[in-house]
Design an enzyme around this catalytic site. Structure first.
Site: not given
Ligand code: MEV
Length: 408
Positions: A69, A241, A257, A355
């Site tokens: 992204e 998020k 991880d 974006h």
């Protein structure tokens, strides 16, 4: 032969026989990857972008981010520059250890006090058995026990030193459980395994003069957005998020991880009983002040960290001597930077403007076109503020038409 017993080349041949087209892969890379996982047939690649000059606790770091992204890297760079110029991020990591559970089923003869009296001896035995962990500064820190009817829950805190420690902790817990097998009143061990419950908590703080981010109104709007995230789970999960965008990109680049951190962060976000934002922003003394705390079970050694070339590169960039504490500070910093970048965009121009400009690159990457054509299409998408696949196809047609006309 079973699929997992085949060499990766033979597995790939089998898939091709089934009519599946596979990407080319270097033989050595395939061999190396086969050592890392099971049933390996290929690789998945991610771009690594750099966030420059991340000032945390007066130390300057260059931080690689692995993400597809593009706005994540751009957003982190944007905010890191602002905060670094305003004095940098302050971080505090409490690396106490990770949790483990041993759950036992007991009968009427069982006496919890007797078990608790055995804990110092149990820790001593574990430390003898896992002396190398103790040598590296880790070890068992605490054990507590609680009984609920015929079940006894042992909660063990184990410091894995500079590693994330999952394997080591599981081995120690199983060793400890075995030592308890002959203990009077214990019918059976139900399980002995680490818990991903939050621990290894890192706190980050940033203070930015309001004029740097467009003035008091923008700062107040960011604080209001943050307040909404404290009570509205629909906003909170999106806010989080945005934080995880940055966090996971550093986790991936540093060979950590991602799943363990995600699981712990979800519980952490709901620790008050309802799900809420992991970060908080407010205005104080003409400054926008923000903070974040995150559970970060991560390491700088262990797992696949030392055996992956791509991950080793990350540590050359971060600094070979980086500690797990510093890395945790950096991960949370990038999370907070991504969070502020999103809030800043939402509070001003809206999220889509920045974006889409960056997403235009992805649109162009999908075009069946030459490099110079793609470059031109990208510029045309940006100039015309049109960011769809259809617009890209139309611009490509235009370019080709013009090229043909100039040739004739
Ligand atoms: C997009 O990847 C992340 C954001 O939605 C985060 C947020 O809204 O805070 C922009």
């Amino acid at each position: 032969m079973k699929f997992y017993e085949l060499t990766p080349a033979k597995r790939r041949a089998l898939l091709r026989q089934r009519g599946i087209e596979l990407d080319e892969i270097d033989e050595q890379v395939l061999h190396d990857l086969d050592l890392l996982s099971e049933n390996v047939i290929g690789q998945l690649r991610l771009p690594v972008g750099l966030v420059q000059n991340v000032l945390v606790n007066d130390q300057n770091y260059q931080v690689p981010l692995a993400t597809e992204e593009p706005s994540v890297v751009a957003a982190a760079n944007h905010v890191v520059k602002i905060v670094t110029e305003a004095g940098g991020f302050t971080a505090d990591s409490q690396r106490n250890g990770i949790w483990g559970q041993i759950v036992l089923q007991v009968d009427a003869d069982f006496k919890i006090a007797q078990l608790q009296a055995f804990f110092p001896e149990l820790i001593k035995k574990a430390h003898n058995e896992y002396a190398s962990l103790v040598f590296h500064g880790g070890g068992v820190k605490t054990i507590t026990a609680e009984q609920e009817k015929d079940l006894v829950f042992l909660k063990v805190l184990i410091d894995p030193a500079e590693s994330m420690g999952a394997n080591r902790v599981n081995s120690i817990l199983e060793y400890m459980a075995k030592q308890l097998a002959a203990f009077s009143g214990i019918k059976q061990k139900l399980f002995a395994i680490l818990s991903n419950y939050p621990s290894q908590i890192t706190k980050i703080k940033a203070e930015i003069p309001v004029e740097v981010i467009g003035g008091i109104e923008t700062a107040q709007k960011i604080a209001l957005l943050s307040r909404i995230g404290q009570t509205d789970p629909m906003r909170a999960v999106t806010n989080n998020k945005g934080i995880m965008n940055g966090v996971e990109a550093v986790l991936l680049a540093s060979g950590n991880d991602t799943r363990a951190v995600e699981a712990a962060c979800s519980v952490w976000a709901a620790k008050s009983g309802s799900y809420t934002s992991l970060s908080k922003w407010y205005v104080q003394d003409e400054k926008l002040v923000g903070g974040l705390s995150l559970p970060l079970p991560i390491g700088v050694v262990g797992g696949s960290i030392k055996s992956r070339k791509d991950v080793k590169q990350t540590y050359r960039i971060l600094g070979e001597k980086i500690t797990s504490q510093e890395l945790a500070n950096i991960i949370a910093t990038i999370g907070l930077a991504n969070n502020l970048a999103a809030l800043l965009a939402i509070a001003t121009q809206g999220i889509q403007k920045g974006h889409m400009k960056l997403q235009a690159r992805n649109i162009v990457a999908n075009l069946d076109a030459t490099s110079p054509e793609k470059k031109k299409v990208l510029q045309m998408l940006i100039n015309n503020k049109l960011y769809s696949q259809t617009a890209a196809q139309n611009f490509l047609k235009e370019i080709r038409k013009e090229n043909n006309a100039s040739r004739n």
